[in-house]
Design a protein around this motif. Structure first.
Motif, PDB file in Angstrom:
ATOM      1  N   VAL A 193     -17.342 -29.287   3.658  1.00  0.00           N
ATOM      2  CA  VAL A 193     -17.399 -28.719   2.320  1.00  0.00           C
ATOM      3  C   VAL A 193     -16.068 -28.057   1.983  1.00  0.00           C
ATOM      4  O   VAL A 193     -15.483 -27.355   2.820  1.00  0.00           O
ATOM      5  CB  VAL A 193     -18.540 -27.683   2.206  1.00  0.00           C
ATOM      6  N   LYS A 194     -15.601 -28.281   0.784  1.00  0.00           N
ATOM      7  CA  LYS A 194     -14.379 -27.632   0.308  1.00  0.00           C
ATOM      8  C   LYS A 194     -14.720 -26.234  -0.189  1.00  0.00           C
ATOM      9  O   LYS A 194     -15.545 -26.050  -1.085  1.00  0.00           O
ATOM     10  CB  LYS A 194     -13.748 -28.447  -0.819  1.00  0.00           C
ATOM     11  N   SER A 276     -26.287 -30.637  -1.655  1.00  0.00           N
ATOM     12  CA  SER A 276     -25.653 -29.454  -2.235  1.00  0.00           C
ATOM     13  C   SER A 276     -26.662 -28.346  -2.478  1.00  0.00           C
ATOM     14  O   SER A 276     -26.345 -27.154  -2.333  1.00  0.00           O
ATOM     15  CB  SER A 276     -24.939 -29.825  -3.538  1.00  0.00           C
ATOM     16  N   CYS A 281     -23.857 -25.260  -2.557  1.00  0.00           N
ATOM     17  CA  CYS A 281     -22.518 -25.559  -3.063  1.00  0.00           C
ATOM     18  C   CYS A 281     -22.639 -26.591  -4.174  1.00  0.00           C
ATOM     19  O   CYS A 281     -23.731 -27.100  -4.458  1.00  0.00           O
ATOM     20  CB  CYS A 281     -21.622 -26.071  -1.940  1.00  0.00           C
ATOM     21  N   ASP A 285     -18.020 -30.609  -4.159  1.00  0.00           N
ATOM     22  CA  ASP A 285     -17.302 -29.954  -3.066  1.00  0.00           C
ATOM     23  C   ASP A 285     -17.597 -30.600  -1.716  1.00  0.00           C
ATOM     24  O   ASP A 285     -17.006 -30.221  -0.710  1.00  0.00           O
ATOM     25  CB  ASP A 285     -17.660 -28.473  -3.015  1.00  0.00           C
TER      26      ASP A 285
END
Length: 531
Positions: A193-194, A276, A281, A285
């Motif tokens: 995940v960013k 997500s 998130c 991402d």
């Protein structure tokens, strides 16, 4: 809160004792976790009917047995993937006071200390150093593997057929793939995940509700299936269904115009949306995924007397748990390591089901490097000859993997005089062609430990007219040069999506692994071979 059929729900606080002995009196481990509640947070435990027979045990040994079985069920229900199994092992070790190491850092080790490290979050090595450790003292090791046969999402999983969204999968290991049909399936694994600061974070994810299913073909369209067998094509017939809605209906309006990254174009937006939501998130991402397809049915007790464990992934998480729990308990008290000369170790590897040839598998030099680092560090200023090599020659490995219990409907598949039974104890595996690493010496030593504690063992040899599987035992024995015995808990339905083993064998394995850590050093001194 009452449920139909006499079932009850008990709400546990985040810090509640999880041992079955702490629960209301009923069959302590005849429960499963309700899905949808995260581990170690407030959750509901499904208990069996109180009107049924109860387990009565006031002895310390009885309470221990109940705790071992109940905690194993918890471990199995938490460990849908090799990543989750390793993360749960990490949590238990930290809770028990073990210190987390990093392979990239310099280590500071002391006699009496307890340590562990992970690799790839799917491989783990934990060890405790005896306070009387001396130059050349050996390692007493139990090794197992965290992976099991399963389906894994392909790098590009998105596909559709006949108006249905499908998730393309690849087979991992030698599974009984027909058992995956008509099961309530989901996904679990790890995601990259960013983060908001631009860094990338490794997270584990588990979608607890069923979202996938592989339906069988109706008998009306395959009249010969019961006479000629079910023979699905693993590329075209083993594709799970995800949804019937068009992908656009699962996207928000502001997402439709967002340029798609590789992950978003390779996988259904609906799947990424589900991930997500679990991760908290934005779906954009998500930069990468490694997901297993998993059965959502919880592990539980079964049989007329609740004498069996019904579960997926018994091969080989049952061995992982037994080894881990034995190490923790064998080092729990302050005096546990006071008179120990050796180093007690557990090594849990990934990728055994596909040959162990990976950086996180037993074919990598992980355990060899760890042993060398430990021995070299504890040698300090020693300038004598071959401290590490002497330590290896004094060491002993128990390769713990599940064993083939005799199937009552197919007893002819076993060699006549080697038919391990469920509930009759751990199985020592022999093979003249070295598919198992057991020798007369290593079998004798392991049986001496069992005999000293009145624990039953059985022996297994495959028929000469049948192929023999293998384990990590020969791999580590060859790579490290360590004496090895191969053993396992007998089970049925090996490599099925749903396996079975005996409850008593779980307890016996735990006791024997604990006895191995506590007494092997003294037993080993009684046998002289290369003198």
């Amino acid at each position: 809160m009452a449920l139909s059929g006499g079932l009850q729900l008990l709400k546990l606080s985040p810090h509640a004792c999880l041992a079955p002995s702490s629960l209301p009196k009923c069959r302590p481990s005849c429960f499963s976790w309700l899905q949808g509640h995260p581990w170690r947070t407030s959750r509901w435990r499904l208990l069996c009917s109180q009107s049924g027979p109860q387990i009565q045990s006031n002895s310390e040994d009885g309470d221990c047995s109940q705790s071992i079985v109940g905690d194993l069920l918890d471990y199995l229900n938490e460990s849908w993937t090799q990543f989750h199994a390793t993360a749960e092992a990490k949590r238990q070790l930290l809770e028990a006071g073990f210190h987390l190491l990093n392979e990239n850092d310099e280590w500071d080790l002391q006699p009496g200390g307890r340590y562990f490290f992970t690799r790839n979050m799917s491989c783990l090595v934990a060890f405790a150093i005896g306070e009387k450790y001396g130059i050349g003292s050996g390692f007493n090791i139990i090794a197992a593997h965290t992976d099991s046969p399963c389906l894994k999402l392909k790098p590009r999983s998105a596909s559709s057929k006949s108006g249905v969204l499908m998730a393309n999968v690849q087979t991992y290991g030698g599974g009984l793939w027909y058992t995956w049909f008509d099961r309530d399936l989901s996904v679990a694994g790890r995601v990259i995940v960013k983060a908001a600061d631009g860094c990338f974070v490794h997270k584990l994810v588990k979608v607890k509700r069923p979202i996938l299913r592989i339906p069988t073909l109706a008998i009306h369209l395959d009249r010969l299936v019961n006479t000629e067998g079910f023979k699905p094509n693993l590329e075209t017939h083993l594709i799970p269904l995800l949804a019937t809605k068009l992908e656009e209906t699962s996207l928000k309006s502001d997402e439709k115009t967002t340029p798609l990254s590789f992950s978003r174009s390779a996988h259904h937006p609906l799947l990424l949306q589900l991930l997500s939501e679990e991760l908290g998130c934005n779906s954009e991402d998500i930069m990468g995924i490694e997901l297993n397809v998993c059965d959502t049915q919880p592990s539980c007790l079964g049989g007329g007397k609740n004498e069996f464990i019904f579960s997926g992934r018994l091969d080989n998480l049952a061995s992982c748990y037994g080894a881990l729990r034995a190490l923790i308990d064998a080092c729990k008290s302050p005096a546990a390591l006071a008179n120990e000369q050796a180093i007690r170790m557990v090594a849990l590897f990934d990728n055994e089901e596909v040959g162990s040839n990976s950086v996180q598998g037993a074919g990598a030099p992980t355990i060899f490097q760890a042993m060398r680092r430990i021995a070299d560090h504890l040698a300090h200023e020693y300038i004598g000859e071959s401290a590490f090599e002497r330590a290896v020659r004094s060491s002993f490995l128990v390769s713990a993997d599940m064993a083939h219990g005799v199937h009552p409907n197919f007893s002819d598949k076993h060699e006549e005089h080697h038919k391990p039974q469920l509930q009759k104890g751990l199985v020592i595996k022999h093979n003249a062609n070295q598919r198992y690493a057991t020798s007369a010496i290593t079998a004798f030593l392991f049986k001496e430990v069992a005999n000293a504690h009145n624990l039953p063992v059985q022996e297994f040899v495959v028929r000469n007219d049948m192929a023999c599987g293998s384990t990590i035992g020969p791999i580590i024995a060859t790579g490290v040069g360590i004496r090895t015995v191969d053993c396992g808990i007998p089970q049925l339905s090996m490599h099925s999506i749903r396996e079975i083993c005996g409850k008593e064998d779980i307890v016996t394995a735990y006791k024997l692994f604990t006895a191995f850590f506590q007494t092997f050093t003294s037993v080993d001194k009684k046998l002289k071979v290369d003198y």
